[in-house]
Design a protein around this motif. Structure first.
Motif, mmCIF file in Angstrom:
data_model
loop_
_atom_site.group_PDB
_atom_site.id
_atom_site.type_symbol
_atom_site.label_atom_id
_atom_site.label_comp_id
_atom_site.label_asym_id
_atom_site.label_seq_id
_atom_site.Cartn_x
_atom_site.Cartn_y
_atom_site.Cartn_z
ATOM 1 N N MET A 1 0.810 -1.186 0.000
ATOM 2 C CA MET A 1 0.000 0.000 0.000
ATOM 3 C C MET A 1 0.862 1.261 0.000
ATOM 4 S SD MET A 1 -3.097 0.991 2.442
ATOM 5 C CE MET A 1 -3.931 2.501 2.167
ATOM 6 N N GLU A 2 1.989 1.218 0.693
ATOM 7 C CA GLU A 2 2.862 2.393 0.755
ATOM 8 C C GLU A 2 3.400 2.774 -0.622
ATOM 9 O OE1 GLU A 2 4.563 2.090 5.291
ATOM 10 O OE2 GLU A 2 5.660 1.089 3.701
ATOM 11 N N ARG A 3 3.505 1.816 -1.493
ATOM 12 C CA ARG A 3 3.997 2.107 -2.846
ATOM 13 C C ARG A 3 2.888 2.536 -3.786
ATOM 14 N NH1 ARG A 3 7.625 -3.047 -2.506
ATOM 15 N NH2 ARG A 3 9.438 -2.127 -1.507
ATOM 16 N N TYR A 7 0.471 9.664 -0.980
ATOM 17 C CA TYR A 7 0.702 10.311 0.305
ATOM 18 C C TYR A 7 1.478 9.430 1.286
ATOM 19 C CZ TYR A 7 -3.442 7.621 1.680
ATOM 20 O OH TYR A 7 -4.350 6.625 1.905
ATOM 21 N N LEU A 8 1.830 8.217 0.856
ATOM 22 C CA LEU A 8 2.611 7.306 1.699
ATOM 23 C C LEU A 8 4.011 7.135 1.137
ATOM 24 C CD1 LEU A 8 -0.056 4.520 2.281
ATOM 25 C CD2 LEU A 8 0.533 6.410 3.792
ATOM 26 N N TRP A 9 4.915 6.705 1.961
ATOM 27 C CA TRP A 9 6.286 6.397 1.556
ATOM 28 C C TRP A 9 6.692 5.144 2.314
ATOM 29 C CZ3 TRP A 9 4.544 10.315 4.524
ATOM 30 C CH2 TRP A 9 4.956 10.376 5.839
ATOM 31 N N MET A 59 -6.061 3.009 7.451
ATOM 32 C CA MET A 59 -6.993 1.891 7.658
ATOM 33 C C MET A 59 -8.260 2.066 6.823
ATOM 34 S SD MET A 59 -6.536 0.999 11.708
ATOM 35 C CE MET A 59 -6.809 2.673 12.288
ATOM 36 N N LEU A 60 -8.720 3.300 6.667
ATOM 37 C CA LEU A 60 -9.900 3.548 5.840
ATOM 38 C C LEU A 60 -9.621 3.327 4.358
ATOM 39 C CD1 LEU A 60 -11.348 6.683 7.638
ATOM 40 C CD2 LEU A 60 -12.282 4.357 7.649
ATOM 41 N N ALA A 61 -8.390 3.565 3.947
ATOM 42 C CA ALA A 61 -8.024 3.384 2.544
ATOM 43 C C ALA A 61 -7.829 1.911 2.188
ATOM 44 C CB ALA A 61 -6.750 4.170 2.234
ATOM 45 N N MET A 62 -7.537 1.103 3.176
ATOM 46 C CA MET A 62 -7.324 -0.327 2.943
ATOM 47 C C MET A 62 -8.672 -1.032 2.840
ATOM 48 S SD MET A 62 -4.419 -0.962 5.854
ATOM 49 C CE MET A 62 -3.612 -2.426 5.267
ATOM 50 N N SER A 63 -8.651 -2.192 2.234
ATOM 51 C CA SER A 63 -9.869 -3.000 2.230
ATOM 52 C C SER A 63 -10.140 -3.457 3.660
ATOM 53 C CB SER A 63 -9.706 -4.217 1.317
ATOM 54 O OG SER A 63 -8.782 -5.127 1.875
ATOM 55 N N ARG A 64 -11.366 -3.766 3.934
ATOM 56 C CA ARG A 64 -11.745 -4.182 5.290
ATOM 57 C C ARG A 64 -10.935 -5.403 5.739
ATOM 58 N NH1 ARG A 64 -17.899 -4.407 6.983
ATOM 59 N NH2 ARG A 64 -17.620 -2.338 6.115
ATOM 60 N N ARG A 65 -10.796 -6.352 4.847
ATOM 61 C CA ARG A 65 -10.055 -7.569 5.163
ATOM 62 C C ARG A 65 -8.588 -7.274 5.469
ATOM 63 N NH1 ARG A 65 -8.430 -10.423 0.726
ATOM 64 N NH2 ARG A 65 -6.678 -11.607 1.471
ATOM 65 N N ARG A 66 -7.986 -6.403 4.674
ATOM 66 C CA ARG A 66 -6.563 -6.107 4.832
ATOM 67 C C ARG A 66 -6.296 -5.195 6.034
ATOM 68 N NH1 ARG A 66 -2.981 -5.252 0.167
ATOM 69 N NH2 ARG A 66 -2.059 -7.179 0.794
ATOM 70 N N SER A 67 -7.256 -4.386 6.408
ATOM 71 C CA SER A 67 -7.023 -3.466 7.524
ATOM 72 C C SER A 67 -7.310 -4.099 8.887
ATOM 73 C CB SER A 67 -7.874 -2.211 7.366
ATOM 74 O OG SER A 67 -9.228 -2.495 7.580
#
Length: 81
Positions: A1-3, A7-9, A59-67
């Motif tokens: 997700m960071e890649r 807004y993430l690094w 966490m909101l940007a991730m899918s429910r399963r992944r978060s």
């Protein structure tokens, strides 16, 4: 997700988690100066509330399963706070 997100690094999520965890474990955490946005103890380390808000956005940007795993870790810290 960071890649994937602009807004993430690499390491940003871990850094925010470390910042929030260290704040929650501080005995003086309830003395944080909310109005001024900080205190001298955290001046060099960053704002723990920004770290917590950052984690929430991730966490909101991730899918429910992944978060699910990250959310369980963050919520345990929230309960401790």
């Amino acid at each position: 997700m960071e890649r994937q997100k602009k807004y993430l690094w690499p390491g940003s999520i871990a850094s925010a988690m470390v910042r929030w965890r260290s704040f929650v474990h501080q005995p003086s955490r309830r003395l944080w100066e909310y109005e001024s946005g900080g205190c001298t103890e955290w001046a060099c380390c960053g704002d723990p509330w920004q770290a917590r808000e950052f984690l929430e956005a991730v966490m909101l940007a991730m899918s429910r399963r992944r978060s699910r795993e990250l959310r369980s870790l963050v919520e345990a810290l929230d309960r401790r706070y």
